[in-house]
Every structure is written in C-alpha cells, then in structure tokens.
Write an enzyme that holds these catalytic residues in place. Sequence first.
Site, PDB file in Angstrom:
ATOM      1  N   GLY A   1       0.798  -1.004  -0.246  1.00  0.00           N
ATOM      2  CA  GLY A   1       0.207  -0.466  -0.115  1.00  0.00           C
ATOM      3  C   GLY A   1       0.958   1.245  -0.207  1.00  0.00           C
TER       4      GLY A   1
ATOM      5  CG  ASP B   1      -0.952  -1.032   8.759  1.00  0.00           C
ATOM      6  OD1 ASP B   1      -1.439   0.563   8.724  1.00  0.00           O
ATOM      7  OD2 ASP B   1      -1.071  -2.274   7.684  1.00  0.00           O
TER       8      ASP B   1
ATOM      9  CG  ASP C   1       5.323  -8.320   7.323  1.00  0.00           C
ATOM     10  OD1 ASP C   1       6.776  -8.640   8.274  1.00  0.00           O
ATOM     11  OD2 ASP C   1       4.648  -9.381   7.725  1.00  0.00           O
TER      12      ASP C   1
ATOM     13  CB  THR D   1       3.746   0.239   6.861  1.00  0.00           C
ATOM     14  OG1 THR D   1       2.352   0.618   7.396  1.00  0.00           O
ATOM     15  CG2 THR D   1       4.937  -0.561   8.216  1.00  0.00           C
TER      16      THR D   1
ATOM     17  NE  ARG E   1      -2.280  -4.661   6.035  1.00  0.00           N
ATOM     18  CZ  ARG E   1      -3.004  -4.886   5.062  1.00  0.00           C
ATOM     19  NH1 ARG E   1      -3.887  -5.743   5.158  1.00  0.00           N
ATOM     20  NH2 ARG E   1      -2.902  -4.704   3.885  1.00  0.00           N
TER      21      ARG E   1
ATOM     22  NE  ARG F   1       9.367 -19.608   0.456  1.00  0.00           N
ATOM     23  CZ  ARG F   1      10.065 -19.165   0.334  1.00  0.00           C
ATOM     24  NH1 ARG F   1      10.361 -18.642   1.781  1.00  0.00           N
ATOM     25  NH2 ARG F   1      11.407 -19.010   0.268  1.00  0.00           N
TER      26      ARG F   1
ATOM     27  CG  ASP G   1       2.647  -3.538  10.569  1.00  0.00           C
ATOM     28  OD1 ASP G   1       3.773  -3.034   9.905  1.00  0.00           O
ATOM     29  OD2 ASP G   1       1.520  -4.184  10.198  1.00  0.00           O
TER      30      ASP G   1
HETATM   31  O1  F6P Z   1      -1.035  -1.685   5.322  1.00  0.00           O
HETATM   32  C1  F6P Z   1      -1.582  -0.114   4.705  1.00  0.00           C
HETATM   33  C2  F6P Z   1      -3.190   0.057   5.256  1.00  0.00           C
HETATM   34  O2  F6P Z   1      -3.567   1.075   5.118  1.00  0.00           O
HETATM   35  C3  F6P Z   1      -3.980  -0.645   6.802  1.00  0.00           C
HETATM   36  O3  F6P Z   1      -3.638   0.791   7.773  1.00  0.00           O
HETATM   37  C4  F6P Z   1      -4.809  -1.080   6.161  1.00  0.00           C
HETATM   38  O4  F6P Z   1      -5.481  -2.101   6.389  1.00  0.00           O
HETATM   39  C5  F6P Z   1      -4.592  -1.508   3.849  1.00  0.00           C
HETATM   40  O5  F6P Z   1      -3.529  -1.263   4.482  1.00  0.00           O
HETATM   41  C6  F6P Z   1      -5.687  -1.158   3.335  1.00  0.00           C
HETATM   42  O6  F6P Z   1      -5.354  -1.587   2.130  1.00  0.00           O
HETATM   43  P1  F6P Z   1      -6.258  -1.433   0.880  1.00  0.00           P
HETATM   44  O7  F6P Z   1      -5.932  -0.433   0.377  1.00  0.00           O
HETATM   45  O8  F6P Z   1      -6.525  -2.099  -0.632  1.00  0.00           O
HETATM   46  O9  F6P Z   1      -7.606  -0.946   0.405  1.00  0.00           O
END
Ligand code: F6P
Length: 360
Positions: A12, A140, A116, A138, A184, A89, A142
């Site tokens: 993302g 997040d 990640d 990210t 997430r 994988r 995380d």
């Molecule tokens: O990992 C980044 C993130 O923005 C998360 O916080 C969220 O759950 C996800 O991506 C949303 O993904 P998408 O843009 O595919 O809806």
Amino acid sequence: MTERIGIVTGGGDCPGLNAVIRAVAKGAAKRNWEAIGFLGGYEGILEPQRYMPLDYNQLSGLLTRGGTILGTANCGRFSAKVNHGESRRLPQELIDGVKAGMQKLGIHGLVSIGGDGSLSIGQQLFEGGVPLVGVPKTIDNDLEGTTLTFGFDSAVACATDALDRLHTTAESHNRVMVLEVMGRYAGWIAIYAGVAGGADVILIPEIPFNYDSICEKIREREGMGKHFTLIIVAEGARENGGHFVTSADQVANREARLGGIAAVVAAEVGKRTGKETRTCVLGHLQRGGCPTNFDRALCSILGAEAVELIAAGKFGYMVAYQGSQTAAVKITEAIGRLKTVPTSGGFVRTARALGISLGD
Ligand code: F6P
C-alpha cells in the site's frame, strides 16, 4: 560502464514514498551511479519490463509529493500475505524472472521500499540471489527491527487532526463520536493519535475490549458534566471473544479487508447508553497527501542510507530507524512477526495514567 541501481515500491502507498525515491536517486547520483525506478511494484522488473530513469535533474517537487511516482501494488503475483496476515511463498519462476530482469539492465543493487509484505518478498528474492536492500515503509508501523516506519507519522497527524475536528462537533451536540483508523492488526495509529488528540477511549487490537467498560467511561464523563465522548478505534480491534470486523468478502490470495468496527461499536454504545452516536471512518485519507516534516526528514535519511548499504555490499539488510540513529538490520529480523503495541509499554501506561479507557 556506469553502475546502475534500481528502486521498487511495493504494498500500500503512504506519504513519503517519493521522498525516499528522491533521496535514493540523489545518493546514487552523488556516486555517479544511474538510478532507475521500476513501475507497478516488482511486476515492473519482469518482462515486458516497465521502468523509468530517475534523473537527478528531474527530481524537483518529489520531497513533498504524496503517493509514488512509480506506482505500487498490494495484490497480484507478488503479494506475500493472504487472509489475516498469513505468509505466502513466491514461485521460483518469479524469483528467476526478477533476477533475469535485473541482469538484463545491469543493475547491481535493488532498493525495495516496503512493509512486512514487500520486504518478505524482498527476502525471498535476496535468498534467490537478488542483491537487495530494504527501506521500511508502512503507515501501520508494525514492522519489527525499526522504531518507526516512514508514513506512520503522517498517518498519525491525519488521525489527530480528525480527532481535533470531531472534538468540537461532539461537544456542540453532546454526542459520542467514534473515529475508525487503519493499522491492520496493530494499534499504533490509534494509540498515538488517541493520546495526541485527547481521546477518552482508545480501542486497539492488542487489548480486546468490552462494552461495559466503554459505557462506564461515558457515564463517568456524564457525571463530570462532560456530555460528549471521543472514541478512537483501530480497524483491527475486537470485542473480547469476538471476531475481526471486515468490510468486504475474502478474496483469494489477498489479505482480509478490515473495516466497519466503528459502526459496530457506535451502535452498541448508543443502545446501552441512550447517547446519540456518530461514526467517522478515516480510511485512505491517512495514506494520501504530503508527508509531515518528520517523515520528510526520515525518508531522506532512510533513502540516503539505503544507497550506503548497497555501496557497502550489505544485501539482505534494511535501514532501520532506532531512536535518533539508523542501523542496518537483517531483513529477516524485521519480517514474519508483527511489531504490536506492548500492552504494558509506555504508551499504554501513559494512556491509563491520563484516565483514558482502553476498553478493558
Ligand atoms: O497496510 C496499510 C493499510 O493502509 C492498512 O492500514 C489497511 O488495512 C490496508 O492497508 C488497506 O488496504 P487497501 O488500500 O488495499 O484497502
């Protein structure tokens, strides 16, 4: 022959990707290396190859520009995560394809900017013989091995601003406002923004919540003459014994799409307390727009250091931000297990000390 490095953005998007691209390209130019950016994530390395030269003289404006000029993808053949964060994988033919694509263009080092998922793919490529270094990205936050990922500070700024705005309207109408933020399975955005924005209740995935506790906080505030309450909830938060709330059907070979917990919380809290409740789902506003000052600086540091890692031949490593300095950490130390909010760590203790309810 001029040496050449490649850059790829995966997963993302988030504020600061372009600032890293700029820093990598500038660092490369300083060493008289060429830099090229692959388009659309790792797919751009495969045939038919899609890439653009990152000319030092054409980088103006990138420091502050949101998104990624290279494009990115968090699905498709190079997605490393499926369902609720299970790893996948990479088929050998994709690894071979990336290696061949790199060799064809004479690239001696690849900077993979990702979280990640993309760095898990990066590690598999590295093990397959691709000379790769990582930059941790990210919203997040995380990712293990680094105190902060870039993009996180920008997302927190956005969420804090939303809380500030909800604060005034909640107070005017004596309402309970529930703000849903991303992240997430980690509650970093919720807890940082919740503390920074003065939330009364912070709900994070790491601490399952119960409604009695949330409603008790609302009643306590009523008793103090405060007829409004601000709740911030991470998209991955869930009731004790409950399930994750998702906003779409599960798609094969994709991660679950979390979302909708704010509406669930608001409905139940409204029913139990009789208070008017409203929700706000911040969504992709947290991922768009220009990076904060801190992220601009962080991205510049991480990008420049990534070039240094290539120069030192430290492939399979990621640039990490640790306190006030950077370090090279093995990508294997960053991926595979999520960095979640420690339930007895500083931020949780601070929230409790301030009288904020964590819903437990
Ligand atoms: O990992 C980044 C993130 O923005 C998360 O916080 C969220 O759950 C996800 O991506 C949303 O993904 P998408 O843009 O595919 O809806």
